[in-house]
Motif scaffolding. Sequence first.
Motif, PDB file in Angstrom:
ATOM      1  N   THR A  33       0.824  -1.206   0.000  1.00 17.46           N
ATOM      2  CA  THR A  33       0.000   0.000   0.000  1.00 17.46           C
ATOM      3  C   THR A  33       0.859   1.257   0.000  1.00 17.46           C
ATOM      4  OG1 THR A  33      -0.017  -0.162   2.402  1.00 17.46           O
ATOM      5  CG2 THR A  33      -1.865  -1.122   1.247  1.00 17.46           C
ATOM      6  N   PRO A  34       0.380   2.313  -0.688  1.00 15.68           N
ATOM      7  CA  PRO A  34       1.123   3.575  -0.618  1.00 15.68           C
ATOM      8  C   PRO A  34       0.785   4.367   0.642  1.00 15.68           C
ATOM      9  CG  PRO A  34      -0.703   3.775  -2.144  1.00 15.68           C
ATOM     10  CD  PRO A  34      -0.709   2.348  -1.657  1.00 15.68           C
ATOM     11  N   ILE A  66       0.475 -10.568   3.069  1.00 17.21           N
ATOM     12  CA  ILE A  66       0.421  -9.564   1.997  1.00 17.21           C
ATOM     13  C   ILE A  66      -0.848  -8.729   2.131  1.00 17.21           C
ATOM     14  CG2 ILE A  66       0.212  -9.256  -0.499  1.00 17.21           C
ATOM     15  CD1 ILE A  66       1.942 -11.703  -0.883  1.00 17.21           C
ATOM     16  N   GLY A  67      -0.653  -7.412   2.247  1.00 17.40           N
ATOM     17  CA  GLY A  67      -1.792  -6.509   2.405  1.00 17.40           C
ATOM     18  C   GLY A  67      -1.897  -5.529   1.255  1.00 17.40           C
ATOM     19  N   PRO A  68      -2.877  -5.731   0.351  1.00 23.19           N
ATOM     20  CA  PRO A  68      -3.013  -4.796  -0.770  1.00 23.19           C
ATOM     21  C   PRO A  68      -3.784  -3.520  -0.416  1.00 23.19           C
ATOM     22  CG  PRO A  68      -4.580  -6.605  -1.015  1.00 23.19           C
ATOM     23  CD  PRO A  68      -3.776  -6.893   0.224  1.00 23.19           C
ATOM     24  N   GLN A  69      -4.411  -3.492   0.770  1.00 21.06           N
ATOM     25  CA  GLN A  69      -5.242  -2.345   1.144  1.00 21.06           C
ATOM     26  C   GLN A  69      -4.958  -1.948   2.588  1.00 21.06           C
ATOM     27  OE1 GLN A  69      -9.756  -0.681   0.906  1.00 21.06           O
ATOM     28  NE2 GLN A  69      -9.482  -2.773   0.255  1.00 21.06           N
ATOM     29  N   GLU A  76      -7.472   5.033   2.174  1.00 23.16           N
ATOM     30  CA  GLU A  76      -8.207   4.993   0.906  1.00 23.16           C
ATOM     31  C   GLU A  76      -8.919   3.638   0.796  1.00 23.16           C
ATOM     32  OE1 GLU A  76      -7.195   4.951  -3.902  1.00 23.16           O
ATOM     33  OE2 GLU A  76      -5.591   4.750  -2.442  1.00 23.16           O
ATOM     34  N   PHE A  77     -10.192   3.675   0.427  1.00 31.25           N
ATOM     35  CA  PHE A  77     -10.980   2.434   0.277  1.00 31.25           C
ATOM     36  C   PHE A  77     -10.826   1.905  -1.139  1.00 31.25           C
ATOM     37  CE2 PHE A  77     -14.970   0.314  -0.958  1.00 31.25           C
ATOM     38  CZ  PHE A  77     -15.003  -0.689  -0.004  1.00 31.25           C
ATOM     39  N   LEU A  78     -10.422   0.641  -1.258  1.00 32.72           N
ATOM     40  CA  LEU A  78     -10.230   0.029  -2.576  1.00 32.72           C
ATOM     41  C   LEU A  78     -11.276  -1.045  -2.830  1.00 32.72           C
ATOM     42  CD1 LEU A  78      -6.370  -0.721  -2.794  1.00 32.72           C
ATOM     43  CD2 LEU A  78      -7.566   1.348  -3.495  1.00 32.72           C
TER      44      LEU A  78
END
Length: 281
Positions: A33-34, A66-69, A76-78
């Motif tokens: 995540t950024p 692994i966390g993509p969000q 930010e909601f993805l």
Amino acid sequence: MRNHLSSNTHSLNCNGKLIDLNIPRIMGILNLTPDSFSDGGKFNNEKSALQHTEKLLKDGAEIIDIGPQSTRPNAEFLSSTEEIGRIGTIISQIKKKFPEALISLDTFYSETVRFGYNEGIDLINDISGGQYDDTMFDTAAETGLPYILMHVNPSYGTMHERIRFEDITMEINRYFSGKINELLQKGVKDIILDPGFGFGKTIEDQMKMIDEVEYLGFEKFPLLIGISRKSFIYKPLGKSPLDINEETQKLHMKVLKQGAKILRVHDVAEAKKTIQKFVKL
């Protein structure tokens, strides 16, 4: 306080690989995540993600989460599609380069889980307890993967609303009890319990949770504790999330003595030392 040598033994079936939890294991955090609160943007491309995975494994992690969000406050909601786009080929690349690594996927979308399953994940880490996607429990059952059940408020919008519970331990156990029954009925066999530090709980309640870890869950299920860089530790001390290693390791030792089986951490090498110290007790 229970003796760690006589506590219940647990094992997990991760895609046919049996993981013995008699010695506590480390789950290393890989944020793609950024906007994560302490390492946002550091590992959200394939090359840096692989380099960080290598470091986590060398330092002693056996599970890579692994966390993509980001699920920090005001993140930010993805959508699931955006999560999948962010993951790209990272799961399959890690599996190829580090076949011994177990991969946990941190998502509350069943669609992302299905994608991850096809790419080779070994565990599902759903912070929502199946509350943000009605088909999550069915999907978990279909994959046959171990499922991490976390205590959290019932909707994405209220995830971080601080609720003062009359008895936090009793509340978490009531929640676990209902969800475990639901999961077992669906056919999920391996359930890991996460009491949800950092999600909608007061500092006082979280310190009480630390003191009462041995009463959380029902001993039949392994406990995962994720307190790494959490604000209930650093805020009262007036420190930054990166500045509380000593305090965190003291709390890690405290929960290990009460039967915690998996530590979810950013600082793997330090957690490894704590586990080694604990095993020698």
